[in-house]
Design an enzyme around this catalytic site. Sequence first.
Site, short mmCIF file in Angstrom:
data_model
loop_
_atom_site.label_atom_id
_atom_site.label_comp_id
_atom_site.label_asym_id
_atom_site.label_seq_id
_atom_site.Cartn_x
_atom_site.Cartn_y
_atom_site.Cartn_z
N GLY A 141 0.81 -1.21 0.00
CA GLY A 141 0.00 0.00 0.00
C GLY A 141 0.84 1.25 0.00
O GLY A 141 1.94 1.28 -0.55
N ARG B 279 2.26 6.24 3.69
CA ARG B 279 1.58 6.80 4.86
C ARG B 279 1.08 5.68 5.77
O ARG B 279 1.33 5.67 6.97
CB ARG B 279 0.41 7.70 4.42
N VAL B 280 0.37 4.70 5.19
CA VAL B 280 -0.14 3.58 5.98
C VAL B 280 1.01 2.66 6.39
O VAL B 280 0.99 2.06 7.47
CB VAL B 280 -1.23 2.80 5.21
N GLU C 194 5.62 -3.28 0.99
CA GLU C 194 5.65 -3.06 -0.46
C GLU C 194 4.89 -1.76 -0.72
O GLU C 194 3.66 -1.74 -0.74
CB GLU C 194 4.99 -4.24 -1.19
N CYS D 197 1.64 0.51 -8.49
CA CYS D 197 2.80 1.06 -7.78
C CYS D 197 4.05 1.11 -8.65
O CYS D 197 4.98 1.86 -8.36
CB CYS D 197 3.08 0.25 -6.53
#
Length: 488
Positions: free
Chosen positions: A198, A201-202, A220, A255
């Site tokens: 993801g 930030r998370v 990742e 991504c």
Amino acid sequence: MMEEKKKTFDASEAALLVKELNESFRTGKTKSYEWRVSQLKSIEKMVVEREKDICEALYKDLSKPEFEAFVSEIAMVKSSCKEALKELKHWMKPEKAKTSMETYPSSAEIVSEPLGAVLVISTWNYPFSLSVKPVIGAITAGNATVLKPSEIAPATSSLLSKLFEEYLDRSAVRVVEGDVPETTALLEQKWDKIFYTGSPRVGRIIMTAAAKHLTPVVLELGGKCPAVIDSDVDLQVTARRIIAGKWQANNGQACISVDYIITTKDFAPKLIDALRKGIEECFGTDPMESKDISRIVSSNHFSRLQSLMDEYKVYNKIVVGGQRNQKELKIAPTIFLDVPGDSQLMQEEIFGPLLPIITVENVKDSIDLINSKPKPLAAYLFTNNDKLKNYFVQSVSSGGMAINDTVLHVTVSSLPFGGVGESGMGSYHGKFSFDAFSHKKAVLYRSFSGDSSVRYPPYTPEKQKLIKAVMNGGIFNIILALMGWSRD
């Protein structure tokens, strides 16, 4: 009669789940080769038998074209299963290690052992493959596993929950659906590893939660993946491969998709023209009507992309595309030329169909621009210049890299897939997935023979000479010490 309210999955439920999985793991069932193979074969069977259902769920979540769904989701999972089934015995076999003179006579090996109960938190852009592939890695390594799919892709999340219940061993492989509260409840528990795909930030939230229990993580993440394009390239092939690595890759919602292009001022007009023609060939004169391109995943993400397009610094920089339809969550492939470096378009990961082109005087100037930003998950270079290829590989730090193509490096299972710095930590794919969920245990074997008194006190001058000779190495020094001589 009122419908029974769905039971809340809170911290106590999460704790009970982890307890059950740990108990299952301690029985030793997940460690056996037979169990691992049975689960891999079940996943393989699941993908074959339920391919239509998987494609339908992906279409509901992303309007993902059926062919793209097959190539980037279904085929990737099948390939991972096939390789794991073929190689698992070899991966599980202890690896022989060299021993030293100090331990003679002895032998040594590195034993891959499962970690225990692991948590996989997946993402929404490739909600099937990026959920199942890490689970395959966890299973091949012999772990009990919980998958938390993304709530932003609800159809796929629901399907994964049903399929895992139907095809896999529920005592050791589970799915937990939900939003932030469910994820938070899971993160409060002690896991033996957490694998997250993801945003950075998370990723920071995941790592903070894991730190409380000293839990290792694989993150990742993503970043702004650049594509540098030299002027000596095959322009048509380059344009097609950029299109494949941007709009064919879930409409830029990937991504590793091309986030921005760097090329020379003189070459930019030719490149833009080639991309414009390529987009029309792939998606027609009106890409908004194309059936071969995904939609934006949600209204929130649409609004975010729209604000990037409408920023006063960039809205007049559009040279291709720009069409949008909020009701249908569609944005056409859109190219910008020379947006300011301080614009939001160049400051944050785009994760959508917007593609800025930045121009430089000399293609080598692109290296400094890339290195001024956080390290990306992928970097791409198009050139026929071997010196530039070598310079790029040596000078740019990124999770992965492809020369004269985009995104295809992730299909090579002998290459690790993972980030560096802001784009993540740890890697997987192929054996790297097995290793990501394994502990490499060092084992030294000795017999009761060869027990020299020189190891134990009292340390006489003769013993000290012999010990120093052994530790300094060199058979000649050892012979001298045994004969009572010294080179000192």
